[in-house]
Structure formats: structure tokens, C-alpha cells
Design an enzyme around this catalytic site. Structure first.
Site, mmCIF file in Angstrom:
data_model
loop_
_atom_site.group_PDB
_atom_site.id
_atom_site.type_symbol
_atom_site.label_atom_id
_atom_site.label_comp_id
_atom_site.label_asym_id
_atom_site.label_seq_id
_atom_site.Cartn_x
_atom_site.Cartn_y
_atom_site.Cartn_z
ATOM 1 C CG ASP A 16 -0.489 17.218 6.886
ATOM 2 O OD1 ASP A 16 0.171 16.493 6.106
ATOM 3 O OD2 ASP A 16 -0.724 18.415 6.648
ATOM 4 C CG PHE A 56 2.832 24.682 5.472
ATOM 5 C CD1 PHE A 56 2.592 25.979 5.066
ATOM 6 C CD2 PHE A 56 2.916 23.689 4.517
ATOM 7 C CE1 PHE A 56 2.447 26.284 3.717
ATOM 8 C CE2 PHE A 56 2.767 23.981 3.163
ATOM 9 C CZ PHE A 56 2.539 25.282 2.767
ATOM 10 C CE LYS A 105 5.038 18.710 0.674
ATOM 11 N NZ LYS A 105 4.887 19.609 -0.462
#
Length: 401
Positions: free
Chosen positions: A226, A141, A255
Site C-alpha cells: 500500500d 491504516f 492520493k
């Protein structure tokens, strides 16, 4: 109709149904706790998918944002501003790298990393034009833009959004043999989550990341990590890659970099890699804005002390010890994770992940399901030990009911 019911009905009527949130309406939050419009408090066991690593309304982050709000919030990159150099310098130092390309959302940073890898491949590695390949892992994801879903294996993310962007090779996560076979002379990058978040907090086999690091180095391929969900303290280290002594060529961050205050993301790498860009070839109006840099600088300062990483490691030991006890009950089929982050696979006989999350909500704990039977647990790193214990007890209460 209650206030919450009215607000949920209005949202259902006037917003696209691209999310299926739990039926709770949050009005305020502080630390690891949130309060809804009816005045009921909930322990946050999701932390905004790790965007809220430092909790809700952390005083240092709020103060940094307020101070910058009174000075200047946006200049665009048409002009320099006085927070930009410090942000890039200090983030590069935190990562042990040289250069930073700031963006806003996590998926923008992933897109930027893909563009970076392709341009590096053409300009530095010498891959023929339009032939660059990026190898990714199944179950990934990395976001929801058209290019990124082109290499997703989640039918829900892909269906009805084609045609898809070419140039990606998908191999099973954790399968080094498949990874080795996928790399060719035209491969410019391997893009991996050190721990897969949305798939249910999937930790790769021991030795996998170091082997990928060595393989990419041998084949002159960029290793792009990531760390949007796994990075910045969540796993007990600044980066999840550190658990296996791996330093990638490129970090993709987001984030928690914005402290839960605003979207801040970045691609961090060496001058040899990010140096391929020239003016006009990539950009963002809001990327690297003064407000983002001010908050990001405070996040970096907080991480430099190591206290949040240590807290995640210590509380993570408690979390996984207690979850292991629950797993022994037979009502949980698997528990995975690292640090203050876990995926709990619930026995289907107990209920779906959604049902478990709804029952947790009734007990004052907010978590979220993924992929049917998995419940993700990722409280803010500032959660108190007693509160963490209480939240785990509520999970056991739901599973044993």
C-alpha cells in the site's frame, strides 16, 4: 463573528462530525502556501496527507485538467475513451508492471487489492473456497470502509461498526517471526504499508521488507504494498519499497496519483494477477474516467523526470537534520520518517499533538496530529528550502515556548 467563525459554525451545524479540523478556513492555495478567508497565509506542512505532493494548483496539472474538461470528462467503462490506454500503459511502465485496474479513492484501491488477492488465491493458488486469508500489520491504516476497518487495530476506527469482515490475520508491524508464523496454505496475500503513515510515519526495521518479500515468494503468497501515502515521490524514491530494493507483486496507489486535483487510485500488478478478472466481476463508474486519466498521465510524466524524487530526498535530508537537532532538546521523544515525511513525537509535558498543531497554526504553519502526541510533517515536494527552514523554526518556537 468573523467570516471564518461563521463558516465553521455552519459546517458544525450541517455536516457530520467525523473530522476535527483545525479552526482555519482555506479559500485559495498555490504551491506550498494556502490563504484563508481572512487573507492570512499558511505554509502547508500536511499536503493533503501526501495527495498534494506536487503542491497546490501545479500549472502542468491544472492545464491538463482544463484541457480535458473541454473534451470529455466521463464515459463510464461501458465505452473506451482515448486517454485510457495511455494511462494504463504508462502507469504500468512506471511501476515495472504489466496491468492496471483504475479506481477512484485509496480505500477503493485497497478493497480492489483484497478482492484481487482472494480471486487469485482461489483461481491460481488453489485455496479452497471461502478460506482465503490476508495477513496485515497492527497499526495499519488502509482506509475506512467496513471491510478495511475489520483489520484495523485503531479502536476509534472500529468501534460500533461491526459485525466485521472475516479473513484477516493481524501481526505486529516489523515482526518477521510473527509474520512467518501467520502464513498458512490458505494465505493469499500480505498487505503492508512500506511506511505506516497514520500511525505516525513508522519506518519498519532495516531488512524487514526484503525478508517479507522473500518469505512471500517462498510461500506462494502475494506481497501487496500500500503505497498510497508513501509512494509517488514522497520518500525520495518513486516508491518507498525501493529504499530496500523490494518489488512487490501488487502496488496500491492513490492520493498523489490524482495530483491533488481529483481522486485517482489504482491497483498495479502482473498479468498473472490482474488477469483473474472477467467482465462484470469488478468495476467502478468513475474509475479510469477521461479526466482522471488526463491528470494521472501528467503526474506520471512529472515523476518520470526524477526531479520530484530528488527534491524530496534533498529537502528530506534538511528536514531530518533539523528535526534531529530539535529532538536533542528533550522536548521531542522521537523523530521518524524518510524523505520529505516525518512523525514527531512530542513530550507530553509540552502538550498534545493537537495543541502543538494549533500553536503552529497561530504561527502560520498547518500540520496535523495523530495518535495523541505525534505531529506529522509532509510539505508538498515543491516547497522552497527557505520556507521549509522557516516552518521548522516555527515548530521549534512552539516547542520551546
Amino acid at each position: 463573528m468573523t467570516t471564518a467563525e461563521a463558516l465553521i459554525a455552519a459546517a458544525d451545524a450541517h455536516s457530520a462530525h467525523n473530522y476535527h479540523p483545525l479552526p482555519v478556513v482555506i479559500a485559495t492555495a498555490d504551491g506550498a502556501w494556502m490563504t484563508d478567508v481572512e487573507g492570512r497565509r499558511y505554509l502547508d506542512f500536511l499536503a493533503g496527507y501526501s495527495a498534494l505532493n506536487f503542491g497546490h494548483g501545479h500549472p502542468r496539472l491544472v492545464a491538463a485538467a482544463k484541457a480535458q474538461l473541454e473534451r470529455v470528462t466521463l464515459t463510464s467503462r461501458a465505452f473506451h475513451h482515448d486517454r485510457f490506454a495511455a494511462f494504463c500503459t504508462e502507469l504500468a511502465e512506471l511501476c515495472g508492471m504489466e496491468m492496471v485496474l483504475p479506481m477512484n479513492t485509496g480505500v477503493e484501491a485497497v478493497e480492489t487489492a483484497v478482492k484481487t488477492a482472494r480471486k487469485w488465491g482461489y483461481r491460481v493458488k488453489g485455496v479452497p473456497g471461502e478460506m482465503a486469508k490476508v495477513v496485515v500489520a497492527g497499526g495499519n491504516f488502509h482506509g475506512r470502509t467496513t471491510t478495511v476497518i475489520s483489520f484495523s487495530t485503531d479502536p476509534e476506527a472500529r468501534a460500533d461498526f461491526g459485525p466485521y469482515t472475516p479473513g484477516f490475520e493481524i501481526v505486529p508491524y516489523g515482526d518477521l517471526t510473527a509474520m512467518r508464523a501467520a502464513l498458512t496454505e490458505n494465505t493469499v496475500a500480505v498487505l503492508l504499508e512500506p511506511i505506516q503513515g497514520e500511525s505516525g510515519v513508522i519506518v519498519p526495521p532495516a531488512g524487514y521488507l526484503p525478508a517479507v518479500r522473500e518469505l512471500t515468494r517462498e510461500r506462494n503468497v502475494l506481497f501487496v504494498a500500500d503505497e498510497i501515502q508513501s509512494g509517488l515521490g514522497r520518500t525520495g524514491r518513486t516508491f518507498a519499497c525501493e529504499h530496500e530494493g523490494v518489488v512487490p507483486d501488487v502496488y496500491v496507489l492513490g492520493k498523489a496519483l490524482g495530483g491533488g486535483v481529483l481522486p485517482v487510485s489504482a491497483v498495479v500488478s502482473s498479468a498473472d494477477v490482474l488477469g483473474v478478472f472477467r467482465p462484470g466481476q469488478h468495476g467502478s463508474t468513475f474509475g479510469g474516467n477521461p479526466l482522471a486519466c488526463a491528470v494521472g498521465l501528467e503526474v506520471i510524466a512529472m515523476l518520470r523526470t526524477g526531479e520530484f524524487q530528488e527534491r524530496a530526498a534533498e529537502l528530506g535530508e534538511l528536514l531530518h537534520r533539523r528535526l534531529a537537532e530539535i529532538a536533542g532538546s528533550g522536548r521531542v521523544t522521537a523523530v521518524r520518517g524518510r524523505g520529505l515525511w516525518a512523525g514527531v513525537d512530542v513530550d507530553p509535558g509540552v502538550g498534545s499533538g493537537r495543541v502543538v498543531s494549533e500553536r503552529l497554526m497561530e504561527r502560520g504553519v498547518l500540520a496535523k496530529d495523530t495518535h495523541g502526541t505525534t505531529v506529522r510533517i509532509a510539505p508538498p515536494l515543491v516547497v522552497e528550502e527557505d520556507d521549509l527552514e522557516w516552518g521548522i523554526e516555527q515548530l521549534w518556537g512552539v516547542l520551546s515556548a
